[in-house]
Design a protein around this motif. Structure first.
Motif, PDB file in Angstrom:
ATOM      1  N   LEU A 130       0.843  -1.198   0.000  1.00 29.89           N
ATOM      2  CA  LEU A 130       0.000   0.000   0.000  1.00 29.89           C
ATOM      3  C   LEU A 130       0.877   1.247   0.000  1.00 29.89           C
ATOM      4  N   VAL A 131       0.584   2.158  -0.911  1.00 33.19           N
ATOM      5  CA  VAL A 131       1.332   3.409  -0.997  1.00 33.19           C
ATOM      6  C   VAL A 131       0.320   4.546  -1.101  1.00 33.19           C
ATOM      7  N   GLY A 132       0.615   5.645  -0.426  1.00 30.17           N
ATOM      8  CA  GLY A 132      -0.290   6.785  -0.517  1.00 30.17           C
ATOM      9  C   GLY A 132       0.000   7.799   0.567  1.00 30.17           C
ATOM     10  N   GLY A 133      -0.467   9.012   0.385  1.00 28.03           N
ATOM     11  CA  GLY A 133      -0.241  10.076   1.357  1.00 28.03           C
ATOM     12  C   GLY A 133      -1.050   9.868   2.617  1.00 28.03           C
ATOM     13  N   LEU A 155      -1.486   1.989  -5.177  1.00 24.14           N
ATOM     14  CA  LEU A 155      -1.277   3.399  -4.874  1.00 24.14           C
ATOM     15  C   LEU A 155      -2.634   4.076  -4.712  1.00 24.14           C
ATOM     16  N   ILE A 156      -2.898   4.625  -3.525  1.00 24.07           N
ATOM     17  CA  ILE A 156      -4.171   5.261  -3.229  1.00 24.07           C
ATOM     18  C   ILE A 156      -3.979   6.775  -3.175  1.00 24.07           C
ATOM     19  N   LEU A 157      -4.799   7.492  -3.938  1.00 25.30           N
ATOM     20  CA  LEU A 157      -4.771   8.948  -3.984  1.00 25.30           C
ATOM     21  C   LEU A 157      -6.105   9.503  -3.497  1.00 25.30           C
ATOM     22  N   ILE A 173       6.089   7.087  -8.932  1.00 22.26           N
ATOM     23  CA  ILE A 173       5.862   6.110  -9.999  1.00 22.26           C
ATOM     24  C   ILE A 173       7.045   6.093 -10.963  1.00 22.26           C
ATOM     25  N   LYS A 174       7.477   7.292 -11.377  1.00 21.90           N
ATOM     26  CA  LYS A 174       8.544   7.393 -12.376  1.00 21.90           C
ATOM     27  C   LYS A 174       9.899   6.952 -11.833  1.00 21.90           C
ATOM     28  N   LEU A 200      -1.604  -0.638  -9.444  1.00 22.79           N
ATOM     29  CA  LEU A 200      -3.015  -0.260  -9.481  1.00 22.79           C
ATOM     30  C   LEU A 200      -3.163   1.081  -8.768  1.00 22.79           C
ATOM     31  N   ILE A 201      -3.857   2.008  -9.404  1.00 23.71           N
ATOM     32  CA  ILE A 201      -4.062   3.329  -8.812  1.00 23.71           C
ATOM     33  C   ILE A 201      -5.539   3.514  -8.482  1.00 23.71           C
TER      34      ILE A 201
END
Length: 314
Positions: A30-33, A120-122, A136-137, A153-154
């Protein structure tokens, strides 16, 4: 021939199939702010009986005391790796990135990448995704195998708040036309920026994980069945059946979707085809049936429900 071929399998073979599935691990990073709803998303989709040796559950709050990626296990074979929130500062983002690179480079006992899916959760209400695009880059893409880019997956969470709560039909729990246009625009912006910056083809999904405070449901989720279907599609085929053992059984979590496709059928098809791959290793006689019959509409739902019942009984 119908799905009863599954019901007629000897108990010993069924137990063998389930045992093989339950010995298979699915690892999700899990990735996200901070505050994007990582915890609420996981709890809404999966049964929240996770454990991590006494530490708190997956969370969205800032964790200034640690830069580590926390590990949470749901029944030991669905493992959630929760990375610290992004966007606090460039210095912290650099440290977080190093930890994410370490996670992406981990190998399992067969020498394959340990992380099956990077989720990735935004925040759907934000337009400031600079940290995410950079991640990502510079971090995610370089550390995914060239043939494995679909492991990203976004998700755009909190779709109901994307225009500060305006144009959200609370009675039908869905976005109205102006909000739909806005959300579709955000999806297109994220898609094009990721393509332009990292040369990756992604299909972001907007959704709402819903809101539960002190056990009281204040709002129901939206587009979770769609999100679940995409999670399954992004996993290796044989690992999709593992997810069947963890899907939240609260039907209210999955009843509101955009209905652009039959997402429930996509979920059932993914799980059934995965189960059939395992079954083919144990019961060779169902191989031909699986190819011809398993995905027919008249067999699909009944077979998938039978599989779910197997997990719950065990």
């Amino acid at each position: 021939m119908d799905y009863n071929i599954l019901k007629d399998l000897p108990a010993e073979q069924l137990n063998d199939i389930l045992s093989k599935i339950r010995r298979t691990k699915v690892n999700v990073l899990l990735v996200g702010g901070t505050g994007v709803g990582k915890s609420s998303t996981i709890k809404a989709i999966f049964e929240s009986d996770g454990k991590n040796n006494g530490n708190p559950e997956v969370g969205d709050g800032a964790r200034p005391e640690t830069m580590e990626i926390n590990k949470y296990e749901l029944n030991e074979n669905l493992i959630i790796w929760d990375s610290p929130g992004l966007g606090d500062s460039p210095e912290k983002d650099d440290e977080h990135s190093k930890k994410i690179i370490e996670a992406l480079r981990k190998l399992d006992d067969k020498g394959k990448p340990l992380i099956d899916l990077v989720f990735l959760i935004l925040d759907a209400g934000s337009r400031d995704f600079g940290s995410a695009y950079k991640l990502i880059k510079d971090v995610i893409k370089p550390n995914l195998n060239s043939f494995d880019h679909d492991r990203l997956l976004i998700g755009l969470n909190q779709a109901d708040q994307a225009m500060k709560g305006h144009y959200w039909n609370k009675f039908e729990n869905r976005p109205e036309e102006k909000l739909l246009e806005h959300l579709d625009n955000v999806v297109e912006v994220v898609r094009s920026r990721v393509k332009e910056g990292a040369d990756l083809d992604v299909e972001p999904i907007y959704y709402s994980a819903g809101c539960v405070i002190n056990g009281e449901r204040l709002s129901e989720p939206y587009n979770l069945t769609k999100l679940l279907s995409f999670i399954l599609e992004h996993l290796p085929k044989k690992k999709r059946a593992v997810i069947a053992d963890h899907i939240n059984q609260d039907e209210a979590n999955f009843r509101h979707n955009d209905n652009k496709e039959n997402y429930q059928q996509k979920v059932e098809k993914s799980i059934l085809s995965s189960f059939m791959d395992w079954a083919g290793e144990v019961a060779k006689d169902i191989g031909d049936w699986a190819k011809k019959e398993a995905t027919k509409p008249e067999n699909l739902t009944m077979a998938a429900r039978f599989i779910w019942s197997l997990f719950k009984k065990k």
